[in-house]
Design a protein around this motif. Structure first.
Motif, mmCIF file in Angstrom:
data_model
loop_
_atom_site.group_PDB
_atom_site.id
_atom_site.type_symbol
_atom_site.label_atom_id
_atom_site.label_comp_id
_atom_site.label_asym_id
_atom_site.label_seq_id
_atom_site.Cartn_x
_atom_site.Cartn_y
_atom_site.Cartn_z
ATOM 1 N N VAL A 43 0.839 -1.196 0.000
ATOM 2 C CA VAL A 43 0.000 0.000 0.000
ATOM 3 C C VAL A 43 0.875 1.248 0.000
ATOM 4 N N ARG A 44 0.230 2.378 -0.164
ATOM 5 C CA ARG A 44 0.917 3.655 0.022
ATOM 6 C C ARG A 44 0.971 3.976 1.512
ATOM 7 N N PRO A 45 2.027 4.661 1.965
ATOM 8 C CA PRO A 45 2.143 4.978 3.397
ATOM 9 C C PRO A 45 1.344 6.218 3.791
ATOM 10 N N THR A 46 0.032 6.198 3.532
ATOM 11 C CA THR A 46 -0.828 7.306 3.912
ATOM 12 C C THR A 46 -1.355 7.096 5.330
ATOM 13 N N GLN A 47 -1.810 8.156 5.949
ATOM 14 C CA GLN A 47 -2.318 8.059 7.313
ATOM 15 C C GLN A 47 -3.514 7.119 7.395
ATOM 16 N N GLU A 48 -4.390 7.181 6.414
ATOM 17 C CA GLU A 48 -5.560 6.318 6.386
ATOM 18 C C GLU A 48 -5.164 4.846 6.283
ATOM 19 N N ASN A 49 -4.206 4.552 5.425
ATOM 20 C CA ASN A 49 -3.753 3.171 5.269
ATOM 21 C C ASN A 49 -3.052 2.661 6.519
ATOM 22 N N LEU A 50 -2.212 3.495 7.120
ATOM 23 C CA LEU A 50 -1.483 3.080 8.318
ATOM 24 C C LEU A 50 -2.431 2.816 9.480
ATOM 25 N N SER A 51 -3.478 3.623 9.588
ATOM 26 C CA SER A 51 -4.473 3.397 10.650
ATOM 27 C C SER A 51 -5.195 2.072 10.438
ATOM 28 N N ALA A 52 -5.513 1.765 9.176
ATOM 29 C CA ALA A 52 -6.192 0.503 8.876
ATOM 30 C C ALA A 52 -5.286 -0.690 9.178
ATOM 31 N N ILE A 53 -3.993 -0.577 8.855
ATOM 32 C CA ILE A 53 -3.047 -1.661 9.149
ATOM 33 C C ILE A 53 -2.922 -1.861 10.648
ATOM 34 N N ALA A 54 -2.848 -0.766 11.396
ATOM 35 C CA ALA A 54 -2.747 -0.867 12.855
ATOM 36 C C ALA A 54 -3.971 -1.572 13.442
ATOM 37 N N ARG A 55 -5.147 -1.298 12.887
ATOM 38 C CA ARG A 55 -6.353 -1.985 13.367
ATOM 39 C C ARG A 55 -6.281 -3.477 13.069
ATOM 40 N N ASP A 56 -5.820 -3.815 11.860
ATOM 41 C CA ASP A 56 -5.679 -5.229 11.508
ATOM 42 C C ASP A 56 -4.735 -5.941 12.472
ATOM 43 N N CYS A 57 -3.615 -5.305 12.781
ATOM 44 C CA CYS A 57 -2.622 -5.925 13.660
ATOM 45 C C CYS A 57 -3.156 -6.063 15.083
ATOM 46 N N SER A 58 -3.903 -5.077 15.543
ATOM 47 C CA SER A 58 -4.457 -5.160 16.895
ATOM 48 C C SER A 58 -5.492 -6.280 17.010
ATOM 49 N N ARG A 59 -6.155 -6.579 15.897
ATOM 50 C CA ARG A 59 -7.149 -7.663 15.881
ATOM 51 C C ARG A 59 -6.520 -9.008 15.529
ATOM 52 N N HIS A 60 -5.239 -8.993 15.130
ATOM 53 C CA HIS A 60 -4.518 -10.204 14.728
ATOM 54 C C HIS A 60 -5.298 -10.969 13.663
ATOM 55 N N LEU A 61 -5.630 -10.248 12.591
ATOM 56 C CA LEU A 61 -6.382 -10.868 11.498
ATOM 57 C C LEU A 61 -5.591 -11.971 10.816
ATOM 58 N N TYR A 62 -4.259 -11.801 10.750
ATOM 59 C CA TYR A 62 -3.426 -12.744 10.011
ATOM 60 C C TYR A 62 -2.270 -13.210 10.890
ATOM 61 N N GLN A 63 -1.621 -14.292 10.436
ATOM 62 C CA GLN A 63 -0.530 -14.873 11.221
ATOM 63 C C GLN A 63 0.580 -13.859 11.465
ATOM 64 N N ARG A 64 1.066 -13.267 10.392
ATOM 65 C CA ARG A 64 2.078 -12.216 10.466
ATOM 66 C C ARG A 64 1.795 -11.220 9.363
ATOM 67 N N ALA A 65 2.238 -9.988 9.552
ATOM 68 C CA ALA A 65 2.026 -8.942 8.558
ATOM 69 C C ALA A 65 3.380 -8.474 8.028
ATOM 70 N N HIS A 66 3.583 -8.628 6.728
ATOM 71 C CA HIS A 66 4.781 -8.117 6.051
ATOM 72 C C HIS A 66 4.362 -6.849 5.322
ATOM 73 N N LEU A 67 4.805 -5.709 5.815
ATOM 74 C CA LEU A 67 4.354 -4.421 5.300
ATOM 75 C C LEU A 67 5.309 -3.912 4.237
ATOM 76 N N ASN A 68 4.760 -3.649 3.059
ATOM 77 C CA ASN A 68 5.550 -3.131 1.934
ATOM 78 C C ASN A 68 4.864 -1.879 1.400
ATOM 79 N N PHE A 69 5.610 -0.794 1.359
ATOM 80 C CA PHE A 69 5.063 0.472 0.905
ATOM 81 C C PHE A 69 5.617 0.810 -0.470
#
Length: 303
Positions: A131-157
């Protein structure tokens, strides 16, 4: 090698003459394939300290935020572990010309979803975020991580993540309890859509209107020029060679050229030639940056 560029256009394009075995599209495909193979992740237990991974010429990386490991060997098929790909509308336009659905699946992508969509938890499969490193995207990623939606998150901007933004994102994931879900964070520098082998677009909607709007303020113009320079730097980094930059004096072209030159000076390790001979003058292409309103074709035809 010759590069022609018209950056002040909503569909900025470049035509390049070079080796048939190495072109812009194949180089970008190699970068995306490396990302999907999870080979751009920092080594387990290694301390990157925010430095680039020297084994990956396509993107810069940061050391792991979490303390766990990436996907296990039991999840892998061949060299590609099964994974989920999460993208936004902009990066979807980057991937679409490169890989079909079947090609994504052959690279281990079992599911690909938009970041801003309703997604069910799949806690036993790692996710690659592109994704692009926008504030909206980063907030959405943080929510995903707090909910542990996936095993691990590899973030690529797709483009450079500024240090203050990185630090703010780190505080956000710590405060929301999602730190242990993040395996790695990487800047991939592929902020352009490669439509053909030697043709790309920066995908900037309504750009011509913005650049020629007499009512545009200085802040908007500065942001637009930074976006163009960042996109062109991604092209330069993906090709792996430093161009000779030419532009008319004054105005937006010179502004973009100066910003691009500064980015190249700040990231010398990202620019690597394909044959290992870096910055050799006889291998350097010419990058011509011109205003969209200037007629380039006529003088070339009559030269």
């Amino acid at each position: 090698h010759n590069l022609r560029l018209s950056p002040l256009e909503s569909q900025s394009t470049m035509a390049a003459q070079g080796s048939s075995t190495s072109n812009l599209k194949s180089s970008q495909l190699a970068a995306v394939t490396s990302m999907l193979a999870l080979s751009s992740a920092a080594p387990d237990g290694g301390a990157g300290g925010g430095m680039s991974d020297p084994s990956n010429p396509y993107g810069g990386g940061y050391d792991k935020l979490g303390s766990g490991h990436g996907s296990s060997a039991s999840d892998s098929v061949g060299s590609n572990p099964w994974k989920i790909l999460i993208y936004d509308a902009h990066t979807r336009a980057i991937i679409s010309p490169l890989l079909s659905v079947s090609e994504l699946r052959s690279r281990g992508v079992t599911l690909h979803l938009l970041l801003h969509s309703d997604r069910e938890p799949i806690p036993d499969v790692p996710a690659v975020y592109f994704v692009r490193p926008t504030q909206e995207n980063l907030s959405a990623i943080a929510r995903d991580c707090s909910r542990h939606l996936y095993q691990r998150a590899h973030l690529n901007f797709s483009t450079r993540m500024e240090r203050p933004v990185m630090e703010e994102f780190a505080r956000l994931v710590v405060n929301t309890g999602g730190l242990d879900a993040i395996a790695s964070v990487h800047d991939q520098f592929v902020e352009f859509a490669c439509l053909e082998e030697r043709l790309f677009s920066l995908n900037v909607p309504q750009s011509y209107v913005l650049y020629n709007n007499p009512g545009a303020n200085e802040v908007d113009m500065e942001a637009a020029m930074n976006g163009i320079a960042g996109g062109l730097f991604s092209v330069v980094a993906t090709l792996g060679c430093v161009p000779v930059i030419r532009c008319p004096r004054g105005g937006a072209p010179e502004m973009v050229a100066r910003k691009l030159n500064r980015l190249i000076m700040e990231h010398p390790t990202l620019i690597r030639s394909k044959d290992g001979n870096r910055h050799q003058s006889h291998h350097r292409p010419v990058l011509v940056i011109m205003d969209r309103n200037m007629d380039l074709i006529t003088p070339i035809q009559h030269a």
